[in-house]
Design a protein around this motif. Structure first.
Motif, PDB file in Angstrom:
ATOM      1  N   LYS A  43     -32.197  24.127 -20.876  1.00 55.49           N
ATOM      2  CA  LYS A  43     -31.511  22.869 -20.568  1.00 55.49           C
ATOM      3  C   LYS A  43     -30.630  23.005 -19.313  1.00 55.49           C
ATOM      4  O   LYS A  43     -30.701  22.178 -18.414  1.00 55.49           O
ATOM      5  N   THR A  44     -29.803  24.045 -19.285  1.00 53.89           N
ATOM      6  CA  THR A  44     -28.908  24.220 -18.137  1.00 53.89           C
ATOM      7  C   THR A  44     -29.713  24.496 -16.873  1.00 53.89           C
ATOM      8  O   THR A  44     -29.385  23.984 -15.792  1.00 53.89           O
ATOM      9  N   LEU A  47     -30.970  21.292 -15.498  1.00 52.42           N
ATOM     10  CA  LEU A  47     -29.933  20.547 -14.773  1.00 52.42           C
ATOM     11  C   LEU A  47     -29.636  21.186 -13.416  1.00 52.42           C
ATOM     12  O   LEU A  47     -29.457  20.480 -12.416  1.00 52.42           O
ATOM     13  N   GLY A  83     -20.714  20.716 -15.243  1.00 51.56           N
ATOM     14  CA  GLY A  83     -21.344  21.888 -15.849  1.00 51.56           C
ATOM     15  C   GLY A  83     -20.397  22.629 -16.780  1.00 51.56           C
ATOM     16  O   GLY A  83     -19.314  22.140 -17.101  1.00 51.56           O
ATOM     17  N   ASP A 157     -23.782  18.716 -18.477  1.00 51.42           N
ATOM     18  CA  ASP A 157     -24.147  19.841 -19.336  1.00 51.42           C
ATOM     19  C   ASP A 157     -23.099  19.969 -20.445  1.00 51.42           C
ATOM     20  O   ASP A 157     -21.953  20.311 -20.161  1.00 51.42           O
ATOM     21  N   GLU A 158     -23.491  19.695 -21.658  1.00 55.02           N
ATOM     22  CA  GLU A 158     -22.573  19.692 -22.809  1.00 55.02           C
ATOM     23  C   GLU A 158     -21.294  18.933 -22.446  1.00 55.02           C
ATOM     24  O   GLU A 158     -20.183  19.485 -22.515  1.00 55.02           O
ATOM     25  N   ALA A 188     -27.499  17.290 -21.105  1.00 51.14           N
ATOM     26  CA  ALA A 188     -28.020  18.426 -21.870  1.00 51.14           C
ATOM     27  C   ALA A 188     -27.052  18.760 -22.992  1.00 51.14           C
ATOM     28  O   ALA A 188     -25.837  18.821 -22.770  1.00 51.14           O
TER      29      ALA A 188
END
Lengths: 237, 239
Positions: A43-44, A47, A83, A157-158, A188
């Motif tokens: 996922k990361t 991104l 991020g 991201d999260e 994500a």
């Protein structure tokens, strides 16, 4: 209009390891897509690839119409990323950090102040050195920088990690506003529940590939549907 | 939804980055409180090692000054890139939309400004500790200015090259010091001429005047500034 993200059999290497091992994904402008998957699913990396922070190692990959093999600099100017790291400088205050990134992006002076006010980063907090902030406060500053830039593609991201309830709610409003204004949003998360109310589509990843796609009933009536483009990429927008 | 209001400008971006780095140094004072004392310590230790003979110290002064500057420049470059390694700042800088040539000139400019300040203090240290006489202040300053540009440019290139590596702290001196050896040589010779040091005192070779060595410093600076402007974007991508 070209999709915001168009990946076909995209490969991305971290060292020699294929963190993305042939990912197919299309994200249209104005669409909010949540990417879920376990730790290590890619996922990361997905991104970071879409942000132009890493080069694809194979396949086809374009973001906002720019080829990620050739034009990553153009992509980086047009995307915004929240991020795991905040991208901020500890030895500058909140306001100084926001002004630096505003000047770097050639934003009008009022743009970053307005974003800071919206995220509650004025007064004493604005004068505080970033190194003294909590993780949640740092994330709010990073979010303010992202909002001020008004990117065409949001890469989160999260995004709910470390945020308090009020800021989570505000994040939802900001994402909805950005999507309505035509920006694509890619979120994500390995715990996507918090993001699902915002999303048009839920994408599952595992082993560096997109393994499932589901339209979300809150936004669409037809439930789980995937459409495959002629070139092999998958889209439901 | 445009995120830019104007086209990229290299000089404007250089100013933005340079001001950011210098602001952080003003706050943290790492170069002033740690690198500068280190440079002075190098001068003192060499003076102790060479003994109290005034002629020996005067003869060695130009070389020892540039050795102290070179060691200090490694630390200054390391500090410049350590700013970008905390909390993903390097990625933030790449996402900021700055022209890579502007980032290079900005970071090199900030390093040069800090090195310039160091050189003023280290130069004073050479005069005080070693008892050196200044015959041509203009020659000293000119050599420092040109050498500083070259050192900062080369340091920024190799700093960027090492930035993405886990072993960057130990790799940078290994990469940088051999590359800047011409600055040590030419800077020493230019200073010998400006200080009127006895020929051969610092390294066994005749000084032969400072002008040819100033030419070496100018060429070194031009080459590394040009390389940095042209290649920094590739280095950022590769690191």
């Amino acid at each position: 209009m070209v999709p915001a993200v168009h990946l076909r059999s995209a490969i991305a290497l971290t060292g020699r390891f294929p963190a993305l091992a042939g990912a197919d994904l299309v994200v249209e402008r104005g669409e909010v897509v949540v990417v879920e998957g376990p730790n290590g699913a890619g996922k990361t990396t997905l991104l970071r690839l879409c942000a132009g922070l890493m080069a694809p190692g194979g396949g086809k990959a374009s973001v906002l119409g720019f080829d990620l093999f050739k034009d990553r600099g153009e992509v980086r100017r047009r995307v915004g990323m929240l991020g795991h790291a905040s991208f901020l400088y500890d030895d500058m205050s909140v306001t100084e950090n926001m002004r630096f990134f505003a000047r770097a992006a050639r934003l009008p002076a009022g743009e970053v102040e307005a974003a800071g006010e919206r995220l509650g980063l004025v007064g004493r907090v604005g004068r505080t050195m970033v190194g003294r902030l909590s993780a949640g406060q740092r994330r709010r500053v990073a979010l303010a920088v992202l909002v001020a830039r008004r990117p065409e593609l949001w890469l989160l991201d999260e995004p709910h990690a470390s945020l308090d309830a009020a800021t989570r709610q505000l994040l939802g409003i900001l994402v909805s506003e950005a999507a309505r204004a035509g920006a694509a949003v890619l979120i994500a998360s390995h715990e996507p529940e918090a993001s699902l109310p915002l999303a048009d589509r839920l994408v599952g990843m595992s082993g560096g590939r997109v393994v499932s796609e589901r339209l979300l009933s809150a936004h669409h009536d037809d439930g789980a549907v995937s459409a495959h483009h002629d070139d092999g990429a998958v889209s439901v927008a | 939804m445009p995120t830019m209001t104007t086209e990229p400008s290299v000089w404007r971006d250089a100013w933005v980055v340079s001001a950011k780095d210098l602001r952080i140094e003003m706050r943290s004072r790492v170069v002033m409180n740690q690198v500068l004392p280190f440079g002075l310590l190098v001068l003192v230790l060499f003076a102790l090692a060479l003994g109290p003979g005034r002629q020996t110290l005067i003869g060695a002064a130009p070389g020892l000054f540039w050795v102290a500057v070179l060691f200090s420049s490694v630390l200054a470059v390391q500090r410049s890139f350590s700013l970008e390694s905390s909390d993903g700042a390097r990625d933030g800088l790449r996402l900021a939309g700055l022209d890579p040539a502007g980032v290079f000139l900005g970071k090199a400019g900030a390093v040069a400004a800090q090195l310039g300040a160091l050189e003023v203090v280290l130069g004073a240290g050479v005069v005080v500790l070693y008892g050196a006489d200044v015959r041509s202040l203009l020659g000293l300053v000119a050599a420092c200015l040109v050498a500083t540009v070259g050192l900062a440019a080369a340091g920024t290139i190799y700093g960027a090259l090492a930035a993405g590596l886990r072993v960057r702290e130990t790799l940078l001196p290994f990469l940088l010091l051999p590359v800047v050896a011409p600055v040590l040589l030419a800077g020493t010779r230019a200073w010998q001429a400006a200080l009127g040091s006895p020929p051969g005192a610092a390294g066994g070779a005749s000084t032969g005047g400072g002008d040819p060595w100033m030419g070496v410093l100018v060429v070194f600076a031009l080459v590394y500034v040009s390389l940095g402007v042209l290649l920094y974007g590739y280095l950022e991508e590769a690191a």
